[in-house]
Design a protein around this motif. Structure first.
Motif, short mmCIF file in Angstrom:
data_model
loop_
_atom_site.label_atom_id
_atom_site.label_comp_id
_atom_site.label_asym_id
_atom_site.label_seq_id
_atom_site.Cartn_x
_atom_site.Cartn_y
_atom_site.Cartn_z
N UNK A 39 -6.34 0.98 -6.08
CA UNK A 39 -5.56 -0.25 -6.18
C UNK A 39 -4.40 -0.37 -5.19
N UNK A 40 -3.92 0.74 -4.68
CA UNK A 40 -2.78 0.68 -3.77
C UNK A 40 -3.14 0.98 -2.32
N UNK A 41 -4.23 1.71 -2.11
CA UNK A 41 -4.55 2.15 -0.76
C UNK A 41 -5.80 1.52 -0.19
N UNK A 42 -6.81 1.28 -0.99
CA UNK A 42 -8.03 0.69 -0.46
C UNK A 42 -7.77 -0.70 0.10
N UNK A 43 -6.94 -1.54 -0.55
CA UNK A 43 -6.65 -2.84 0.08
C UNK A 43 -6.01 -2.68 1.45
N UNK A 44 -5.19 -1.63 1.64
CA UNK A 44 -4.59 -1.36 2.94
C UNK A 44 -5.66 -1.04 3.97
N UNK A 45 -6.65 -0.24 3.57
CA UNK A 45 -7.71 0.14 4.50
C UNK A 45 -8.48 -1.10 4.97
N UNK A 46 -8.62 -2.08 4.09
CA UNK A 46 -9.32 -3.30 4.47
C UNK A 46 -8.51 -4.11 5.48
N UNK A 47 -7.19 -4.02 5.39
CA UNK A 47 -6.32 -4.75 6.32
C UNK A 47 -6.27 -4.05 7.66
N UNK A 48 -6.13 -2.72 7.63
CA UNK A 48 -5.98 -1.96 8.87
C UNK A 48 -6.82 -0.69 8.76
N UNK A 49 -7.94 -0.59 9.46
CA UNK A 49 -8.80 0.57 9.35
C UNK A 49 -8.08 1.86 9.72
N UNK A 50 -8.53 2.95 9.11
CA UNK A 50 -7.96 4.26 9.38
C UNK A 50 -8.22 4.66 10.82
N UNK A 51 -7.17 5.06 11.51
CA UNK A 51 -7.31 5.54 12.88
C UNK A 51 -6.94 7.01 12.90
N UNK A 52 -7.41 7.76 13.93
CA UNK A 52 -7.14 9.19 13.94
C UNK A 52 -5.65 9.52 13.89
N UNK A 53 -4.79 8.78 14.60
CA UNK A 53 -3.37 9.08 14.60
C UNK A 53 -2.57 7.80 14.80
N UNK A 54 -2.09 7.19 13.70
CA UNK A 54 -1.37 5.95 13.85
C UNK A 54 0.03 6.13 14.42
N UNK A 55 0.52 7.37 14.47
CA UNK A 55 1.85 7.62 15.01
C UNK A 55 2.90 7.27 13.98
N UNK A 56 4.16 7.61 14.27
CA UNK A 56 5.22 7.39 13.29
C UNK A 56 5.50 5.92 13.02
N UNK A 57 5.14 5.04 13.94
CA UNK A 57 5.41 3.61 13.76
C UNK A 57 4.24 2.87 13.11
N UNK A 58 3.17 3.58 12.75
CA UNK A 58 2.00 2.93 12.17
C UNK A 58 2.32 2.29 10.83
N UNK A 59 1.50 1.34 10.41
CA UNK A 59 1.74 0.64 9.16
C UNK A 59 1.02 1.27 7.98
N UNK A 60 0.54 2.49 8.14
CA UNK A 60 -0.17 3.14 7.05
C UNK A 60 0.79 3.58 5.96
N UNK A 61 0.40 3.40 4.73
CA UNK A 61 1.19 3.89 3.61
C UNK A 61 1.06 5.40 3.54
N UNK A 62 2.05 6.02 2.91
CA UNK A 62 2.05 7.47 2.76
C UNK A 62 1.78 7.81 1.30
N UNK A 63 0.96 8.82 1.10
CA UNK A 63 0.67 9.29 -0.25
C UNK A 63 1.09 10.74 -0.34
N UNK A 64 1.91 11.04 -1.35
CA UNK A 64 2.35 12.40 -1.59
C UNK A 64 1.86 12.82 -2.97
N UNK A 65 1.24 13.99 -3.03
CA UNK A 65 0.81 14.55 -4.30
C UNK A 65 1.78 15.65 -4.66
N UNK A 66 2.35 15.57 -5.85
CA UNK A 66 3.29 16.61 -6.28
C UNK A 66 2.71 17.31 -7.51
N UNK A 67 2.69 18.63 -7.42
CA UNK A 67 2.23 19.45 -8.55
C UNK A 67 3.35 20.42 -8.88
#
Length: 187
Positions: A39-67
């Protein structure tokens, strides 16, 4: 009166956001991760396909897993007037705990990879309630996503609920994903 942008608005516009998902061994936490990915990330992928390295200025969301590994309370053996903690026992418990954490995060990271979502994982030690809130604040996430174990009223009163605690103490928006009905019937 100005209103802060909602995370849902950020997703729709393809803006960068930071999401943290708390992961433990429960089915509820993995269901919450699946919900976030769907619900939070797949819609992003539809807007902007995953690229090998979007760089620090890319519009990709960040996901952090904490255990969070709970603090170890070593078994103490009485030896005459003193007490003794066997180092071998502590080492074995630590090793088992590390293996469990690695297995949990490997499974979670694979779920992210399957959805083509980049994720970073963090392992912390201590009380999960406090550590999750601290991590969310320190990393300045836009949203904390957690599962709910669906404890009954009595169990929740006795054991406490990590998600309830975080809902009251986290300084970031929190989304608690209720378990799917199938998960309730498993237990």
């Amino acid at each position: 009166m100005t209103m802060e942008p909602r995370v849902g608005d950020q997703v729709e516009r393809g803006m960068k956001m930071k999401v943290m998902v708390a992961i433990d061994e429960s089915d509820g936490s993995f269901y919450a991760l699946k919900w976030a990915l769907d619900n939070l990330f797949v819609p992003m992928a539809a807007v902007e396909p995953l690229t090998p390295d979007p760089g620090p200025q890319g519009n990709h969301s960040s996901l952090f897993l904490v255990h969070v590994q709970p603090t170890l309370y070593p078994p103490v053996y009485p030896v005459g007037p003193a007490a003794y903690v066997a180092p071998a026992v502590m080492d074995a418990v630590k090793k088992a705990q590390e293996e469990i954490s690695a297995r949990i995060l490997t499974q979670a990271l694979q779920m992210c990879k399957d959805k083509q979502v980049r994720a970073e994982s963090v392992i912390m030690n201590g009380d999960p309630r406090e550590m999750i809130c601290q991590a969310a604040e320190k990393m300045q996430v836009d949203m904390l996503v957690m599962g709910s174990r669906g404890l009954g009223t009595f169990k929740r009163a006795i054991l406490g609920s990590v998600s309830d605690y975080c809902a009251h103490h986290a300084k970031t928006p929190i989304l608690i994903v209720k378990p799917h009905m199938e998960l309730h019937h498993k237990h």
